[in-house]
Design an enzyme around this catalytic site. Structure first.
Site, PDB file in Angstrom:
ATOM      1  N   SER A  63       0.195   5.006  -3.166  1.00  0.00           N
ATOM      2  CA  SER A  63       0.243   6.030  -4.208  1.00  0.00           C
ATOM      3  C   SER A  63       0.032   7.434  -3.642  1.00  0.00           C
ATOM      4  O   SER A  63      -0.615   7.619  -2.606  1.00  0.00           O
ATOM      5  CB  SER A  63      -0.841   5.767  -5.256  1.00  0.00           C
TER       6      SER A  63
HETATM    7  N1  SAH Z   1      -3.230   0.472  -4.253  1.00  0.00           N
HETATM    8  C1  SAH Z   1      -2.139   0.433  -3.319  1.00  0.00           C
HETATM    9  C2  SAH Z   1      -0.830   0.706  -4.011  1.00  0.00           C
HETATM   10  C3  SAH Z   1       0.115  -0.394  -3.713  1.00  0.00           C
HETATM   11  S1  SAH Z   1       1.616  -0.478  -4.648  1.00  0.00           S
HETATM   12  C4  SAH Z   1      -2.382   1.319  -2.126  1.00  0.00           C
HETATM   13  O1  SAH Z   1      -3.408   2.031  -2.113  1.00  0.00           O
HETATM   14  O2  SAH Z   1      -1.613   1.291  -1.186  1.00  0.00           O
HETATM   15  C5  SAH Z   1       1.243  -1.813  -5.746  1.00  0.00           C
HETATM   16  C6  SAH Z   1       0.984  -3.147  -5.123  1.00  0.00           C
HETATM   17  O3  SAH Z   1       0.795  -4.073  -6.194  1.00  0.00           O
HETATM   18  C7  SAH Z   1       2.112  -3.713  -4.291  1.00  0.00           C
HETATM   19  O4  SAH Z   1       1.643  -3.993  -3.013  1.00  0.00           O
HETATM   20  C8  SAH Z   1       2.508  -4.995  -5.028  1.00  0.00           C
HETATM   21  O5  SAH Z   1       2.896  -6.060  -4.177  1.00  0.00           O
HETATM   22  C9  SAH Z   1       1.237  -5.330  -5.769  1.00  0.00           C
HETATM   23  N2  SAH Z   1       1.380  -6.203  -6.936  1.00  0.00           N
HETATM   24  C10 SAH Z   1       2.359  -6.224  -7.867  1.00  0.00           C
HETATM   25  N3  SAH Z   1       2.111  -7.176  -8.788  1.00  0.00           N
HETATM   26  C11 SAH Z   1       0.948  -7.777  -8.425  1.00  0.00           C
HETATM   27  C12 SAH Z   1       0.165  -8.850  -8.964  1.00  0.00           C
HETATM   28  N4  SAH Z   1       0.529  -9.505 -10.080  1.00  0.00           N
HETATM   29  N5  SAH Z   1      -0.960  -9.194  -8.328  1.00  0.00           N
HETATM   30  C13 SAH Z   1      -1.351  -8.566  -7.194  1.00  0.00           C
HETATM   31  N6  SAH Z   1      -0.661  -7.557  -6.632  1.00  0.00           N
HETATM   32  C14 SAH Z   1       0.479  -7.164  -7.239  1.00  0.00           C
END
Ligand code: SAH
Length: 214
Positions: A63
Site C-alpha cells: 500500500s
Molecule cells: N498489507 C500489505 C498489503 C498487501 S496487498 C503490505 O503491507 O504489503 C493485499 C494482500 O492481501 C495480498 O497479498 C493478497 O494476497 C492478500 N489477500 C487477499 N485475500 C486474502 C485472504 N482472503 N486472506 C489472506 N490474504 C488475502
C-alpha cells in the site's frame, strides 16, 4: 540504493503523511523507523519511498505510505493490543503495527508472499508478529478476540467472521465495495455489543479473495 533510506523516510513522513493530517506520534515514529525499501522487490527499492502503491509480485501491491499511516491511525493502537491483519503481502503494514507495540497476527493466502514476509520479519527481529497461511476472511478463530482488525484487501462485504472476532470496544478498518479496485474504507466499532460502521472515504485495494471475499 542510490538514495539515503533514513533521509527518504523522514521526507516521506513529512511530505506525504504529516502534510495530510496524520498526527498520531506512534504512527509517525514507526514509519520513520521501518525500512520500507526492504519490503519492496529489488529493482523497485529506489521507489520505495514514493507516494504510491508498488507491485510486490503475484499481482499484489504494497500500500501507499499514506494509506498505511491513515489506517494505522484510525485503529488507535495502544501497546500490547492484539491486532489481526488480513493480507500480509510484503509484511510492511504488519511491521509498522509491530513497531507501534502491537501483538500482530497476520494472515496471507498466497504461499510465496507468506514465505517472503516470514523470512524478512524474522530477519528484522519482529518477534511480536505471527503469520499464518490461510483464507483470512475467516479470521484467526483460535486467537480471537482481537482488539483491532485491519484488512488490507477489498471485498464486497464485511466478513461476519471478522465482526464476530472483534473484541468489545474494538475497532476494525476494512475496504468494502461492489467494484474491484474501488472501495470505501469502513471503520467498524463495537461498543457493548453494538456494531457501528462509518465511511471514511474512497480507496483502491487489490481483491480480498476467499469464502467471504471475491
Ligand atoms: N498489507 C500489505 C498489503 C498487501 S496487498 C503490505 O503491507 O504489503 C493485499 C494482500 O492481501 C495480498 O497479498 C493478497 O494476497 C492478500 N489477500 C487477499 N485475500 C486474502 C485472504 N482472503 N486472506 C489472506 N490474504 C488475502
Amino acid at each position: 540504493m542510490r538514495i539515503d533510506p533514513k533521509f527518504s523516510r523522514t521526507k516521506m513522513v513529512e511530505e506525504q503523511i504529516v502534510a495530510r493530517g496524520v498526527v498520531d506520534q506512534n504512527v509517525l515514529s514507526a514509519m520513520r523507523k521501518v525500512q520500507r525499501h526492504l519490503f519492496v522487490q529489488g529493482a523497485l527499492a529506489d521507489r520505495a519511498y514514493a507516494d504510491s502503491a508498488l507491485p510486490i509480485g503475484e499481482g499484489q501491491t504494497i500500500s501507499q505510505p499514506f494509506i498505511v499511516a491513515y489506517m494505522s491511525e484510525l485503529l488507535q493502537i495502544q501497546s500490547g493490543h492484539k491486532v489481526l491483519e488480513i493480507g500480509t503481502g510484503s509484511g510492511y503494514q504488519a511491521a509498522v503495527l509491530g513497531e507501534m507495540g502491537a501483538e500482530v497476527y497476520s494472515v496471507e493466502r498466497i504461499r510465496k508472499l507468506f514465505i517472503a514476509a516470514r523470512t524478512l520479519l524474522f530477519d528484522l527481529r519482529f518477534f511480536n508478529i505471527r503469520l499464518k497461511l490461510d483464507d483470512g476472511t475467516m479470521g484467526w478463530p483460535d486467537e480471537a478476540p482481537f482488539d483491532r482488525i485491519i484488512v488490507t484487501a477489498g471485498g464486497p462485504e464485511i466478513p461476519q467472521y471478522l465482526i464476530d472476532q472483534l473484541a468489545d470496544h474494538g475497532r476494525m478498518v476494512i475496504p468494502v465495495g461492489n467494484e474491484k479496485r474501488r472501495q470505501q474504507l469502513i471503520l467498524v466499532t463495537k461498543e457493548d455489543g453494538k456494531v457501528t460502521e462509518t465511511d471514511m472515504g474512497g480507496c483502491a485495494f487489490v481483491d480480498l479473495v476467499g469464502k467471504q471475499g471475491w
